[in-house]
Write a protein that holds these residues in place. Structure first.
Motif, PDB file in Angstrom:
ATOM      1  N   ILE A   1       0.845  -1.204   0.000  1.00  0.00           N
ATOM      2  CA  ILE A   1       0.000   0.000   0.000  1.00  0.00           C
ATOM      3  C   ILE A   1       0.876   1.248   0.000  1.00  0.00           C
ATOM      4  N   THR A   2       1.953   1.244   0.774  1.00  0.00           N
ATOM      5  CA  THR A   2       2.868   2.381   0.815  1.00  0.00           C
ATOM      6  C   THR A   2       3.431   2.682  -0.565  1.00  0.00           C
ATOM      7  N   VAL A   3       3.959   1.683  -1.233  1.00  0.00           N
ATOM      8  CA  VAL A   3       4.611   1.881  -2.535  1.00  0.00           C
ATOM      9  C   VAL A   3       3.603   2.340  -3.586  1.00  0.00           C
ATOM     10  N   VAL A   4       2.435   1.719  -3.610  1.00  0.00           N
ATOM     11  CA  VAL A   4       1.407   2.101  -4.592  1.00  0.00           C
ATOM     12  C   VAL A   4       0.923   3.531  -4.327  1.00  0.00           C
ATOM     13  N   ALA A   5       0.667   3.858  -3.069  1.00  0.00           N
ATOM     14  CA  ALA A   5       0.202   5.205  -2.740  1.00  0.00           C
ATOM     15  C   ALA A   5       1.283   6.248  -3.033  1.00  0.00           C
ATOM     16  N   MET A   6       2.554   5.910  -2.797  1.00  0.00           N
ATOM     17  CA  MET A   6       3.648   6.833  -3.127  1.00  0.00           C
ATOM     18  C   MET A   6       3.664   7.137  -4.622  1.00  0.00           C
ATOM     19  N   ALA A   7       3.617   6.082  -5.416  1.00  0.00           N
ATOM     20  CA  ALA A   7       3.662   6.262  -6.873  1.00  0.00           C
ATOM     21  C   ALA A   7       2.464   7.078  -7.353  1.00  0.00           C
ATOM     22  N   ALA A   8       1.282   6.763  -6.845  1.00  0.00           N
ATOM     23  CA  ALA A   8       0.079   7.490  -7.256  1.00  0.00           C
ATOM     24  C   ALA A   8       0.146   8.946  -6.796  1.00  0.00           C
ATOM     25  N   SER A   9       0.675   9.185  -5.616  1.00  0.00           N
ATOM     26  CA  SER A   9       0.795  10.545  -5.095  1.00  0.00           C
ATOM     27  C   SER A   9       1.693  11.392  -5.992  1.00  0.00           C
ATOM     28  N   VAL A  10       2.833  10.855  -6.348  1.00  0.00           N
ATOM     29  CA  VAL A  10       3.774  11.587  -7.200  1.00  0.00           C
ATOM     30  C   VAL A  10       3.173  11.789  -8.596  1.00  0.00           C
ATOM     31  N   TRP A  11       2.439  10.810  -9.089  1.00  0.00           N
ATOM     32  CA  TRP A  11       1.801  10.941 -10.401  1.00  0.00           C
ATOM     33  C   TRP A  11       0.775  12.081 -10.394  1.00  0.00           C
ATOM     34  N   PHE A  12      -0.084  12.111  -9.373  1.00  0.00           N
ATOM     35  CA  PHE A  12      -1.057  13.202  -9.285  1.00  0.00           C
ATOM     36  C   PHE A  12      -0.364  14.549  -9.101  1.00  0.00           C
ATOM     37  N   LEU A  13       0.710  14.566  -8.323  1.00  0.00           N
ATOM     38  CA  LEU A  13       1.468  15.805  -8.162  1.00  0.00           C
ATOM     39  C   LEU A  13       1.992  16.279  -9.515  1.00  0.00           C
ATOM     40  N   SER A  14       2.511  15.358 -10.300  1.00  0.00           N
ATOM     41  CA  SER A  14       3.044  15.740 -11.611  1.00  0.00           C
ATOM     42  C   SER A  14       1.948  16.279 -12.529  1.00  0.00           C
ATOM     43  N   LEU A  15       0.753  15.719 -12.427  1.00  0.00           N
ATOM     44  CA  LEU A  15      -0.361  16.232 -13.234  1.00  0.00           C
ATOM     45  C   LEU A  15      -0.718  17.655 -12.810  1.00  0.00           C
ATOM     46  N   SER A  16      -0.712  17.904 -11.513  1.00  0.00           N
ATOM     47  CA  SER A  16      -1.043  19.258 -11.044  1.00  0.00           C
ATOM     48  C   SER A  16       0.007  20.266 -11.486  1.00  0.00           C
ATOM     49  N   MET A  17       1.260  19.822 -11.591  1.00  0.00           N
ATOM     50  CA  MET A  17       2.342  20.728 -11.966  1.00  0.00           C
ATOM     51  C   MET A  17       2.320  21.111 -13.439  1.00  0.00           C
ATOM     52  N   LYS A  18       1.466  20.487 -14.212  1.00  0.00           N
ATOM     53  CA  LYS A  18       1.303  20.931 -15.601  1.00  0.00           C
ATOM     54  C   LYS A  18       0.721  22.342 -15.631  1.00  0.00           C
ATOM     55  N   VAL A  19      -0.019  22.705 -14.593  1.00  0.00           N
ATOM     56  CA  VAL A  19      -0.697  23.998 -14.530  1.00  0.00           C
ATOM     57  C   VAL A  19      -0.165  24.867 -13.392  1.00  0.00           C
ATOM     58  N   LEU A  20       0.004  24.284 -12.229  1.00  0.00           N
ATOM     59  CA  LEU A  20       0.387  25.055 -11.040  1.00  0.00           C
ATOM     60  C   LEU A  20       1.898  25.281 -10.990  1.00  0.00           C
ATOM     61  N   PRO A  21       2.316  26.397 -10.402  1.00  0.00           N
ATOM     62  CA  PRO A  21       3.749  26.625 -10.220  1.00  0.00           C
ATOM     63  C   PRO A  21       4.364  25.557  -9.305  1.00  0.00           C
ATOM     64  N   LEU A  22       5.614  25.253  -9.548  1.00  0.00           N
ATOM     65  CA  LEU A  22       6.333  24.247  -8.764  1.00  0.00           C
ATOM     66  C   LEU A  22       6.243  24.534  -7.271  1.00  0.00           C
ATOM     67  N   GLY A  23       6.581  25.752  -6.873  1.00  0.00           N
ATOM     68  CA  GLY A  23       6.594  26.091  -5.445  1.00  0.00           C
ATOM     69  C   GLY A  23       5.243  25.910  -4.794  1.00  0.00           C
ATOM     70  N   THR A  24       4.198  26.368  -5.457  1.00  0.00           N
ATOM     71  CA  THR A  24       2.845  26.230  -4.910  1.00  0.00           C
ATOM     72  C   THR A  24       2.459  24.770  -4.774  1.00  0.00           C
ATOM     73  N   ALA A  25       2.625  24.010  -5.847  1.00  0.00           N
ATOM     74  CA  ALA A  25       2.226  22.597  -5.839  1.00  0.00           C
ATOM     75  C   ALA A  25       2.990  21.814  -4.767  1.00  0.00           C
TER      76      ALA A  25
END
Length: 106
Positions: A34-58
């Motif tokens: 669960i830890t590894v899957v949630a980590m990967a999914a968390s970083v993936w969603f973060l990367s999607l948000s960074m397509k629009v949001l500034p790095l520092g904010t995200a």
């Protein structure tokens, strides 16, 4: 949509932090998975948000959600202390997150 992705990333960060604690140093299979899957999914969603949001904010909001969420779970589920100084610290983090959101151009 970027803010939704960022919220999902933050919630998944709380999940992986909680299950990392439950994994007992990665010695228990399912909490580790669960830890590894949630980590990967968390970083993936973060990367999607960074397509629009500034790095520092995200990044600040992602880590803030994870920090405060983990703090709350630690108190609620793991019996960690909830003294005044720890609570004030968490409130200050939340205040910083709100200000970061208000200051964001998106």
């Amino acid at each position: 949509m970027a803010w939704i992705y960022l919220g999902a990333a933050g919630l998944l960060e709380v999940i992986w932090a909680f299950y990392m604690k439950q994994s007992d140093g990665f010695s228990r299979l399912w909490p580790t998975v669960i830890t590894v899957v949630a980590m990967a999914a968390s970083v993936w969603f973060l990367s999607l948000s960074m397509k629009v949001l500034p790095l520092g904010t995200a990044y600040v909001i992602w880590t803030g959600i994870g920090a405060v969420g983990s703090f709350v779970l630690g108190i609620a589920l793991l019996g960690e202390p909830a003294n005044a100084l720890r609570l004030v610290s968490a409130v200050l983090i939340v205040a910083g997150l709100v200000l970061m959101k208000i200051a964001s151009p998106h």
